[in-house]
Design an enzyme around this catalytic site. Sequence first.
Site, PDB file in Angstrom:
ATOM      1  N   TYR A   1     -14.545  24.846  20.961  1.00 19.44           N
ATOM      2  CA  TYR A   1     -15.338  23.700  20.476  1.00 19.44           C
ATOM      3  C   TYR A   1     -16.445  23.343  21.484  1.00 19.44           C
ATOM      4  O   TYR A   1     -16.599  22.189  21.886  1.00 19.44           O
ATOM      5  CB  TYR A   1     -14.461  22.461  20.260  1.00 19.44           C
ATOM      6  CG  TYR A   1     -13.129  22.672  19.609  1.00 19.44           C
ATOM      7  CD1 TYR A   1     -12.984  22.709  18.219  1.00 19.44           C
ATOM      8  CD2 TYR A   1     -11.977  22.811  20.377  1.00 19.44           C
ATOM      9  CE1 TYR A   1     -11.746  22.882  17.624  1.00 19.44           C
ATOM     10  CE2 TYR A   1     -10.730  22.985  19.805  1.00 19.44           C
ATOM     11  CZ  TYR A   1     -10.616  23.023  18.427  1.00 19.44           C
ATOM     12  OH  TYR A   1      -9.383  23.190  17.838  1.00 19.44           O
TER      13      TYR A   1
ATOM     14  N   ASP B   1     -12.069  20.498  23.450  1.00 20.67           N
ATOM     15  CA  ASP B   1     -12.624  19.191  23.086  1.00 20.67           C
ATOM     16  C   ASP B   1     -12.595  19.129  21.558  1.00 20.67           C
ATOM     17  O   ASP B   1     -13.626  19.227  20.896  1.00 20.67           O
ATOM     18  CB  ASP B   1     -14.048  19.064  23.633  1.00 20.67           C
ATOM     19  CG  ASP B   1     -14.657  17.696  23.376  1.00 20.67           C
ATOM     20  OD1 ASP B   1     -13.947  16.808  22.851  1.00 20.67           O
ATOM     21  OD2 ASP B   1     -15.849  17.510  23.676  1.00 20.67           O
TER      22      ASP B   1
ATOM     23  N   GLN C   1     -23.320  13.492  22.513  1.00 17.43           N
ATOM     24  CA  GLN C   1     -22.584  12.338  23.004  1.00 17.43           C
ATOM     25  C   GLN C   1     -23.506  11.119  22.960  1.00 17.43           C
ATOM     26  O   GLN C   1     -24.619  11.161  23.477  1.00 17.43           O
ATOM     27  CB  GLN C   1     -22.103  12.585  24.434  1.00 17.43           C
ATOM     28  CG  GLN C   1     -21.122  13.737  24.565  1.00 17.43           C
ATOM     29  CD  GLN C   1     -19.748  13.413  24.012  1.00 17.43           C
ATOM     30  OE1 GLN C   1     -19.451  12.265  23.693  1.00 17.43           O
ATOM     31  NE2 GLN C   1     -18.908  14.431  23.879  1.00 17.43           N
TER      32      GLN C   1
ATOM     33  N   GLU D   1     -12.647   7.666  24.644  1.00 15.71           N
ATOM     34  CA  GLU D   1     -12.624   9.085  24.996  1.00 15.71           C
ATOM     35  C   GLU D   1     -11.730   9.209  26.223  1.00 15.71           C
ATOM     36  O   GLU D   1     -11.818   8.400  27.147  1.00 15.71           O
ATOM     37  CB  GLU D   1     -14.037   9.559  25.318  1.00 15.71           C
ATOM     38  CG  GLU D   1     -14.231  11.051  25.223  1.00 15.71           C
ATOM     39  CD  GLU D   1     -14.787  11.493  23.876  1.00 15.71           C
ATOM     40  OE1 GLU D   1     -15.026  12.698  23.721  1.00 15.71           O
ATOM     41  OE2 GLU D   1     -14.982  10.632  23.001  1.00 15.71           O
TER      42      GLU D   1
ATOM     43  N   GLU E   1     -17.818  28.375  19.381  1.00 11.04           N
ATOM     44  CA  GLU E   1     -18.286  27.290  18.526  1.00 11.04           C
ATOM     45  C   GLU E   1     -18.563  27.872  17.148  1.00 11.04           C
ATOM     46  O   GLU E   1     -19.023  29.012  17.036  1.00 11.04           O
ATOM     47  CB  GLU E   1     -19.546  26.656  19.100  1.00 11.04           C
ATOM     48  CG  GLU E   1     -20.251  25.642  18.208  1.00 11.04           C
ATOM     49  CD  GLU E   1     -19.366  24.469  17.833  1.00 11.04           C
ATOM     50  OE1 GLU E   1     -19.329  24.114  16.633  1.00 11.04           O
ATOM     51  OE2 GLU E   1     -18.699  23.901  18.711  1.00 11.04           O
TER      52      GLU E   1
ATOM     53  N   ASN F   1     -22.466  21.204  26.135  1.00 13.17           N
ATOM     54  CA  ASN F   1     -22.434  19.993  26.952  1.00 13.17           C
ATOM     55  C   ASN F   1     -21.591  20.186  28.209  1.00 13.17           C
ATOM     56  O   ASN F   1     -22.062  19.956  29.334  1.00 13.17           O
ATOM     57  CB  ASN F   1     -21.889  18.830  26.113  1.00 13.17           C
ATOM     58  CG  ASN F   1     -21.932  17.503  26.840  1.00 13.17           C
ATOM     59  OD1 ASN F   1     -22.967  17.099  27.348  1.00 13.17           O
ATOM     60  ND2 ASN F   1     -20.795  16.814  26.898  1.00 13.17           N
TER      61      ASN F   1
ATOM     62  N   CYS G   1     -11.064  12.519  21.667  1.00 14.89           N
ATOM     63  CA  CYS G   1     -11.675  11.314  21.098  1.00 14.89           C
ATOM     64  C   CYS G   1     -10.650  10.503  20.311  1.00 14.89           C
ATOM     65  O   CYS G   1     -10.993   9.509  19.678  1.00 14.89           O
ATOM     66  CB  CYS G   1     -12.866  11.671  20.204  1.00 14.89           C
ATOM     67  SG  CYS G   1     -12.438  12.768  18.826  1.00 14.89           S
TER      68      CYS G   1
END
Length: 361
Positions: free
Chosen positions: A213, A294, A185, A353, A234, A218, A319
């Site tokens: 994801y 995400d 980020q 976002e 992931e 994070n 996003c």
Amino acid sequence: MSLSFDPAEYEQQLAAKRQRLVELLKPFNAPEPEVFESPREHFRLRAEFRLWYEDGKPYYAMFEKGNKYKPILIDQLPIASRRINELMGPLLEACRAEPMLGRKLFQVEFLTTLSGEALVSLCYHRPIDETWDAAAQRLADQLDILVIGRSRGRKRVLSRDHVIEELEVNGRTWRYQQVEGGFTQPNGNVNQHMLSWAQDAAGSNDDDLLELYCGNGNFTLPLSTCFRKVMATELAKSSVYSAITNMEMNGVENVTLVRLASEEVTQALTGVREFRRLQGIDLQSFDFGTVFVDPPRAGLDPATLELVRGYKRIFYISCNPETLAANLLDLSSTHRVTRCSLFDQFPYTHHMESGVLLERV
């Protein structure tokens, strides 16, 4: 020159983003969005610059979209972190003074952290080898930075290819390995707001979380404190390796990390297909009550939409508010939006976002 922008316009631009989000979520009877502002300056922790040469002298350059022949020459970038701005001048001076560093250098990439570390990648239109290393090490020592050299097919790492970030989330500090070239980020302060909001909205649960994801973990790390167990997925290998490291650094032991794409997770959980990468993992031992997504800008594909619809709660970080709204159209028959938020990761642009919490009707 410095790239121009006007902090005086920030409030008006943020208000316009908020109104745009409100309008997009209006069909779903969403509550008022919680708005998390960005610092007006020095908020961006990453930056990359092409070098433009005039009379043999290099300058940092940026370009208007679609025009790679008319550079904007800059010496400072007020939206970039203070550390980046501190380094820009001395770094370029050192490369001008040392031919081993400056010859055929065409791009400089900065990765900094709220914790104070800085990694600089120097990119060349020529091969570099161990003769470059000595000059680069002197530069690293002089500026107290990490340095990586890149040329076609080669990457020279002097000490390490990552920084360690520290993020404060609801009173606890989490440490993250952030690898050069990997996704992180860009706005660290707003990222802290995102993580705190997600953790607060998640609350305390006695069942499990499925996260798609997950990147370098994070969200995974702070959310792990809110659930009995987490299965995080992931596809990118580099992100998986960082996520594993980050869990170890922070003593997180209730997360199972699986290298699968979201489409493959859907196939595995619905019994359509078995995966060798899931050997030794007892999917039946999980009691998923919440799913966290995400996704990329394209949003959720139809199969993943059907998968997430099966859970009581859906956390959706987006996003791209347009694809979020399109996905909510599909999910609104089974879930309602109970919380929503705007995270201003990208001030002075139209990008935003956003986050929503959906609960089954």
